[in-house]
Design a protein around this motif. Structure first.
Motif: not given
Length: 168
Positions: A74-79, A113-117, A145-151
Motif C-alpha cells: 500500500e502507498v502511504v501518504i501523510v496529510a 483509500w483508508r486511514e489506519p487506526e 492529529h495529522i492523518p496517515v492515508i493508505m492507498l
C-alpha cells in the motif's frame, strides 16, 4: 525569523513544488519520483508519488506531488501540510471520494483509500517519520492529529499529464 523571511521561504517551497510537479508530469514519471530533499530535513533519496483528486467544491482536478512510503504493497501518504492547523485540501477531497488516482514513477492506478487506526496507525506513523523526519516537528507544531492515508492500488490507468489540470 521575520515575517518577510518566512514568506520568502514559503514562496520558494511553492516554486519548488510547481517545478517538481511540472517535471514529473512532462516526463511521464521518469523524473520527479526520487528527489533529494536533504536541504529541508528529508533524505537524499525520498520517493514521491502524484495524487489526483477532484475538488469536492470546485469540481476541478487537483494533482499534488507527495512524499510516500510503501507498507505491505500500500502507498502511504501523510496529510501534514507542514504542521498547519488545518488539513490540506487534497485530504478533504479524498474524504469526499470513494477512490483516488495515484502515480508512482511511470505507473498510475485507481486506488481505494483508508486511514489506519490504533497500533497499525502508530506503527505506520513511525515508519513515515523515518521516511521524512520533519513530520515529527510538523506534529509538534499543531494540535491537529495529522492523518496517515493508505492507498491500495487497483486498476492501471494512464499516467497523468499537464492536460489533466486543464480538463476540469
Amino acid at each position: 525569523m521575520s515575517d518577510e523571511s518566512a514568506a520568502a521561504i514559503r514562496q520558494e517551497r511553492r516554486d519548488w513544488v510547481a517545478r517538481h510537479l511540472g517535471a514529473y508530469l512532462r516526463s511521464g514519471g521518469a523524473q520527479g519520483h526520487v528527489e533529494d530533499i536533504s536541504d529541508i530535513g528529508g533524505n537524499r533519496f525520498t520517493t514521491h508519488c502524484l495524487l489526483r483528486v477532484k475538488g469536492r467544491k470546485s469540481g476541478k482536478t487537483q494533482i499534488v506531488p507527495l512524499i510516500y512510503g510503501d507498507v505491505g504493497g500500500e502507498v502511504v501518504i501523510v496529510a501534514s501540510k507542514g504542521g498547519a492547523d488545518e488539513h490540506p485540501d487534497w485530504y478533504l477531497n479524498i474524504q469526499a471520494s470513494d477512490h483516488v488516482d495515484i502515480q508512482v514513477a511511470t505507473q498510475a492506478f485507481r486506488a481505494s483509500w483508508r486511514e489506519p487506526e490504533g497500533e497499525e496507525r502508530h506503527r505506520i506513523w513511525d515508519f513515515m517519520t523515518r521516511v521524512y523526519p520533519p513530520y515529527l516537528n510538523y506534529q509538534k507544531a499543531t494540535t491537529r492529529h495529522i492523518p496517515v492515508i493508505m492507498l491500495a492500488p487497483g486498476e492501471s490507468i494512464d499516467v497523468f499529464t499537464e492536460e489533466d489540470l486543464q480538463s476540469s
